[in-house]
Design a protein around this motif. Structure first.
Motif, PDB file in Angstrom:
ATOM      1  N   MET A   1       0.820  -1.200   0.000  1.00  0.00           N
ATOM      2  CA  MET A   1       0.000   0.000   0.000  1.00  0.00           C
ATOM      3  C   MET A   1       0.857   1.254   0.000  1.00  0.00           C
ATOM      4  N   GLY A   2       1.870   1.312   0.812  1.00  0.00           N
ATOM      5  CA  GLY A   2       2.666   2.510   0.946  1.00  0.00           C
ATOM      6  C   GLY A   2       3.464   2.858  -0.294  1.00  0.00           C
ATOM      7  N   THR A   3       3.675   1.918  -1.220  1.00  0.00           N
ATOM      8  CA  THR A   3       4.466   2.203  -2.408  1.00  0.00           C
ATOM      9  C   THR A   3       3.636   2.877  -3.493  1.00  0.00           C
ATOM     10  N   SER A   4       2.324   2.865  -3.393  1.00  0.00           N
ATOM     11  CA  SER A   4       1.483   3.509  -4.392  1.00  0.00           C
ATOM     12  C   SER A   4       1.499   5.017  -4.202  1.00  0.00           C
ATOM     13  N   ARG A   5       1.462   5.747  -5.328  1.00  0.00           N
ATOM     14  CA  ARG A   5       1.419   7.207  -5.286  1.00  0.00           C
ATOM     15  C   ARG A   5       0.090   7.680  -5.846  1.00  0.00           C
ATOM     16  N   ILE A   6      -0.542   8.588  -5.138  1.00  0.00           N
ATOM     17  CA  ILE A   6      -1.844   9.113  -5.538  1.00  0.00           C
ATOM     18  C   ILE A   6      -1.728  10.624  -5.697  1.00  0.00           C
ATOM     19  N   ALA A   7      -2.124  11.126  -6.862  1.00  0.00           N
ATOM     20  CA  ALA A   7      -2.182  12.571  -7.090  1.00  0.00           C
ATOM     21  C   ALA A   7      -3.623  13.040  -6.889  1.00  0.00           C
ATOM     22  N   ILE A   8      -3.797  14.052  -6.059  1.00  0.00           N
ATOM     23  CA  ILE A   8      -5.089  14.705  -5.930  1.00  0.00           C
ATOM     24  C   ILE A   8      -5.001  15.962  -6.792  1.00  0.00           C
ATOM     25  N   VAL A   9      -5.715  15.970  -7.887  1.00  0.00           N
ATOM     26  CA  VAL A   9      -5.501  16.960  -8.933  1.00  0.00           C
ATOM     27  C   VAL A   9      -6.283  18.234  -8.633  1.00  0.00           C
ATOM     28  N   THR A  10      -5.584  19.348  -8.687  1.00  0.00           N
ATOM     29  CA  THR A  10      -6.179  20.632  -8.350  1.00  0.00           C
ATOM     30  C   THR A  10      -5.769  21.654  -9.412  1.00  0.00           C
ATOM     31  N   SER A  11      -5.797  22.919  -9.034  1.00  0.00           N
ATOM     32  CA  SER A  11      -5.435  24.025  -9.919  1.00  0.00           C
ATOM     33  C   SER A  11      -4.922  25.146  -9.030  1.00  0.00           C
ATOM     34  N   GLU A  12      -4.490  26.219  -9.647  1.00  0.00           N
ATOM     35  CA  GLU A  12      -4.007  27.350  -8.837  1.00  0.00           C
ATOM     36  C   GLU A  12      -5.110  27.881  -7.937  1.00  0.00           C
ATOM     37  N   VAL A  13      -6.295  28.090  -8.511  1.00  0.00           N
ATOM     38  CA  VAL A  13      -7.406  28.595  -7.702  1.00  0.00           C
ATOM     39  C   VAL A  13      -7.889  27.538  -6.727  1.00  0.00           C
ATOM     40  N   GLY A  14      -7.865  26.276  -7.144  1.00  0.00           N
ATOM     41  CA  GLY A  14      -8.300  25.205  -6.266  1.00  0.00           C
ATOM     42  C   GLY A  14      -7.399  25.036  -5.063  1.00  0.00           C
ATOM     43  N   ALA A  15      -6.094  25.153  -5.282  1.00  0.00           N
ATOM     44  CA  ALA A  15      -5.150  25.005  -4.177  1.00  0.00           C
ATOM     45  C   ALA A  15      -5.382  26.066  -3.107  1.00  0.00           C
ATOM     46  N   GLU A  16      -5.881  27.231  -3.525  1.00  0.00           N
ATOM     47  CA  GLU A  16      -6.127  28.311  -2.581  1.00  0.00           C
ATOM     48  C   GLU A  16      -7.499  28.197  -1.918  1.00  0.00           C
ATOM     49  N   ALA A  17      -8.490  27.722  -2.660  1.00  0.00           N
ATOM     50  CA  ALA A  17      -9.875  27.831  -2.189  1.00  0.00           C
ATOM     51  C   ALA A  17     -10.535  26.508  -1.818  1.00  0.00           C
ATOM     52  N   ASP A  18      -9.943  25.385  -2.177  1.00  0.00           N
ATOM     53  CA  ASP A  18     -10.580  24.093  -1.932  1.00  0.00           C
ATOM     54  C   ASP A  18     -10.375  23.655  -0.482  1.00  0.00           C
ATOM     55  N   SER A  19     -11.411  23.794   0.315  1.00  0.00           N
ATOM     56  CA  SER A  19     -11.311  23.414   1.728  1.00  0.00           C
ATOM     57  C   SER A  19     -11.230  21.905   1.911  1.00  0.00           C
ATOM     58  N   ASP A  20     -11.632  21.144   0.900  1.00  0.00           N
ATOM     59  CA  ASP A  20     -11.564  19.687   0.985  1.00  0.00           C
ATOM     60  C   ASP A  20     -10.157  19.141   0.713  1.00  0.00           C
ATOM     61  N   LEU A  21      -9.339  19.918  -0.004  1.00  0.00           N
ATOM     62  CA  LEU A  21      -8.076  19.395  -0.522  1.00  0.00           C
ATOM     63  C   LEU A  21      -7.166  18.897   0.597  1.00  0.00           C
ATOM     64  N   ARG A  22      -6.908  19.733   1.571  1.00  0.00           N
ATOM     65  CA  ARG A  22      -6.025  19.338   2.674  1.00  0.00           C
ATOM     66  C   ARG A  22      -6.607  18.156   3.438  1.00  0.00           C
ATOM     67  N   LEU A  23      -7.919  18.144   3.639  1.00  0.00           N
ATOM     68  CA  LEU A  23      -8.561  17.045   4.361  1.00  0.00           C
ATOM     69  C   LEU A  23      -8.344  15.717   3.644  1.00  0.00           C
ATOM     70  N   ILE A  24      -8.485  15.736   2.330  1.00  0.00           N
ATOM     71  CA  ILE A  24      -8.335  14.503   1.547  1.00  0.00           C
ATOM     72  C   ILE A  24      -6.892  14.006   1.604  1.00  0.00           C
ATOM     73  N   VAL A  25      -5.945  14.907   1.375  1.00  0.00           N
ATOM     74  CA  VAL A  25      -4.530  14.509   1.382  1.00  0.00           C
ATOM     75  C   VAL A  25      -4.138  13.962   2.748  1.00  0.00           C
ATOM     76  N   GLU A  26      -4.520  14.653   3.812  1.00  0.00           N
ATOM     77  CA  GLU A  26      -4.160  14.210   5.157  1.00  0.00           C
ATOM     78  C   GLU A  26      -4.828  12.887   5.508  1.00  0.00           C
ATOM     79  N   ALA A  27      -6.077  12.711   5.097  1.00  0.00           N
ATOM     80  CA  ALA A  27      -6.778  11.459   5.406  1.00  0.00           C
ATOM     81  C   ALA A  27      -6.154  10.285   4.663  1.00  0.00           C
ATOM     82  N   LEU A  28      -5.734  10.490   3.421  1.00  0.00           N
ATOM     83  CA  LEU A  28      -5.077   9.415   2.676  1.00  0.00           C
ATOM     84  C   LEU A  28      -3.697   9.113   3.260  1.00  0.00           C
TER      85      LEU A  28
END
Length: 295
Positions: A1-28
């Motif tokens: 499991m730990g060897t797999s890499r997952i990209a959570i795809v965003t954008s410049e505006v998404g990286a600033e405004a997506d409140s879910d983004l950090r939650l998803i990355v941290e939970a994974l």
């Protein structure tokens, strides 16, 4: 499991405004996965080094649709992309509403006008007014509603979009949306949670691209009829399997029956901050796909 890499795809505006983004990355990360947010248009990204790329907040895609769809097709050849490229391409143009209607899904009645197509001022009338917007848009971009009798204003809006080479959609304004628009969230075809939000087009005749896209969000328990309508919309998606994530936006028509306003399969806000169990369900769905990708 730990060897797999997952990209959570965003954008410049998404990286600033997506409140879910950090939650998803941290939970994974907490679940043991190597995960990072990556902008879809970032330079020199080796997408083939990721086992899975999950589109989440590519919130500028509608303004760069050709470039974005080219990225989708290329990336899908290099890694497993969710939602799949064919689904993203289909869902990127709101003419998918015609496909849903043909499959018997109740949708807001919609007329599409192509650049160079014929139309009359009368086409922009309705007892409750109309909504005019481009067929490719996100976050109510370049969208406005018009009160009954304001046919000429609505037609000028449509002509502006058509002159830009954009397909226009005209819909009767659903007055009961003022009681709240419903948004039902699904992961891998299974219902997770729902919210109700206030109306977006509060001021008639105004194109406001800085408006808040999700005002007055509150938890919501959908009715059985609303759930059936949402499931019918998902069943009509041209795909061999269920989308990894989906949001079905509903309103009530004049007879108080639920109708699909939009079926969001590209980069919908999932309202995870207020629904921790929904975050767990998304992580479970992503982890399942990551394990499949690793085998």
């Amino acid at each position: 499991m730990g060897t797999s890499r997952i990209a959570i795809v965003t954008s410049e505006v998404g990286a600033e405004a997506d409140s879910d983004l950090r939650l998803i990355v941290e939970a994974l990360h907490a679940d043991g996965w190597t995960t990072e947010p990556v902008a879809w248009d970032a330079e020199d990204v080796a997408w083939e080094t990721f086992d899975l790329a999950v589109i989440r907040s590519t919130w500028d895609y509608a303004e760069r649709i050709g470039e974005f769809l080219a990225w989708v097709d290329t990336t899908a050849r290099l890694t497993r992309l969710w939602n799949p490229a064919s689904v993203v391409r289909w869902n990127s143009d709101k003419r998918y509403l015609l496909d849903l209607a043909e499959r018997g899904v109740p949708v807001v009645p919609t007329r599409f006008i192509e650049p160079g197509g014929r139309y009359r001022e009368q086409d922009f009338g309705g007892d409750g007014g109309v909504v005019v917007k481009p067929a490719i848009s996100a976050g109510a971009l370049d969208t406005a509603r018009y009160e009954p009798g304001r046919h000429a204003e609505a037609m000028r809006h449509a002509r502006m979009l058509l002159d830009q080479g954009r397909v226009v959609m005209v819909q009767p304004y659903q007055r009961l949306v003022e009681e709240g628009e419903r948004a039902l969230v699904f992961f891998s075809g299974t219902f997770s949670h729902a919210i109700r939000k206030g109306p977006v087009l509060t001021e008639p005749g105004v194109i406001d691209n800085d408006r808040i896209p999700h005002p007055d969000v509150a938890p919501y328990r959908p009715t059985g009829e609303e759930m059936d309508t949402a499931l019918a919309a998902l069943a009509a998606v041209p795909s061999s399997g269920s989308p990894l994530f989906a949001r079905v936006d509903l309103a009530l028509d004049d007879s108080r029956k639920p109708v699909v306003m939009e079926l969001e399969l590209i980069e919908p806000n999932l309202f995870l901050a207020d629904h921790p169990r929904g975050l767990e369900r998304l992580v479970e769905a992503v982890a399942t796909e990551a394990r499949r990708a690793a085998t």
